[in-house]
Design an enzyme around this catalytic site. Structure first.
Site: not given
Length: 364
Positions: A291, A264-266, A15, A201, A150
């Site tokens: 991550e 957000s993936r997290n 991305n 973060k 992105a």
């Protein structure tokens, strides 16, 4: 290097690598984007689309995919900029393969946009660069971080980021390379703090997602973001970073974005944990890298070594790696005794940063 018309090689067709390649290609630069997947390379060059990410976006003709073989010495020595948009766990291997192909007398501008801490070594990317390429190259490396999804960058929505390097000259070059009316860059000289903020973060975004998954609302999220920032700053000071870095776009800006967006993936990992899904299943079905999951493990070791109080990060680690119940950990956080709100360490040794600066030959 002509910052108005440069040749750029982007490592990573995910991305963020794709959106930055698009941004630079649309800014009069010639861009190569490297992918290990031959299907991505073929599809990209034939249709100007990335089949895996940002699928609806058409990339400019100035962006060409290369791979799956590692970029040749000819390409590497032809370009003015090397941009690394790969997961932190892959940086060491990539730089080890890259080093023999570099022309040390005419180095390109090296820019890193990954956000994470290497699991095995607990190293920041700056330290990985020192280990693989030496201090002179590391001192010129630049780092970009900030609130920058992105899908919004490719829509040319106004975006601002932090750019940091130990070399103000190279930070300025990276800033000028990216700077456009829709993309503002602010420079700084604390890459260690910028890297820590960008990595940490993600852990607090998992906490924010957990909170929402449990059904808590705005008060709780605001508390988590604010106290998460306090923890990040406390860890950063103990590590040896500047506390002011955590008030920048790379710090509170990125923290706010990642903790408050369901894309957000997290955050998504945390939300699904709050809904009582198991972490192994979440990772298997997420479809992309979060991550914060691996960073939480490295951060726990750093927090223990620095003897810093970080209860939110600790709770996230315990849910991820010790199978603790997410609701029970939330109750534990709220039952902690009251403390001073501004409880940052006044006299921090900053030993990790000091060791890194010694590797960089910038401290004795």
């Amino acid at each position: 290097m002509d910052v108005d018309r440069s040749k750029v090689l982007v490592f990573g067709a995910g991305n963020f690598g794709s959106c930055l390649a698009d941004h630079l290609g649309d800014s009069a630069h010639t861009v190569y984007i490297w992918s290990r997947d031959p299907k991505v390379v073929q599809h990209f060059n034939k249709f100007h689309h990335n089949p895996d990410v940002l699928r609806d976006h058409t990339f400019p003709a100035s962006v060409k995919a290369v791979g799956p073989e590692f970029p040749s010495e000819e390409i590497i020595r032809e370009v003015d900029v090397l941009l690394f948009a790969i997961p932190t766990e892959g940086v060491r291997e990539t730089l080890a393969a890259l080093k023999p192909k570099l022309d040390i007398s005419n180095l390109p501008l090296l820019i890193f946009v990954n956000k994470g801490i290497e699991i095995a070594t607990h190293a920041l990317t700056l330290e990985i660069i020192v280990d693989t390429c030496g201090p002179e190259i590391a001192k010129q490396a630049t780092f970009i971080s900030g609130p920058s999804f992105a899908k919004e960058i490719v829509k040319r929505q106004p975006t601002s980021v932090s750019v940091a390097s130990l070399s103000s000259e190279h930070a300025d070059k990276a800033s000028q390379l990216f700077h456009q009316p829709w993309f503002r860059c602010y420079t700084g000289d604390d890459p260690i703090g910028l890297e820590l903020a960008g990595a940490l973060k993600n852990v607090y975004a998992i906490a924010a997602g957990m909170s929402d998954g449990l059904g808590f609302e705005n008060n709780t999220r605001a508390s988590l973001i604010t106290r998460g920032l306090a923890e990040m700053t406390r860890i950063g000071i103990a590590y040896g970073a500047s506390p002011l870095t955590f008030l920048t776009l790379a710090g509170v800006g990125d923290l706010f974005l990642t903790c408050s967006s369901s894309t957000s993936r997290n955050y998504t990992v945390g939300y699904r944990l709050g809904k009582r899904e198991k972490i192994d299943y979440i990772i298997k079905t997420l479809g992309s890298v979060a991550e914060g999951v691996t960073t939480a493990k490295a951060l726990k070791k750093i927090v223990n070594d620095l003897d810093v109080s970080a209860p939110i990060a600790t709770a996230v680690y315990e849910v991820l790696y010790e199978d603790q119940d997410v609701e029970e950990r939330a109750r534990w956080l709220m039952s902690l005794p009251p403390i001073r709100e501004l409880d940052l360490p006044e006299h921090a040794a900053g030993k990790p940063a000091q060791r890194l600066l010694q590797k960089l030959e910038l401290a004795v």
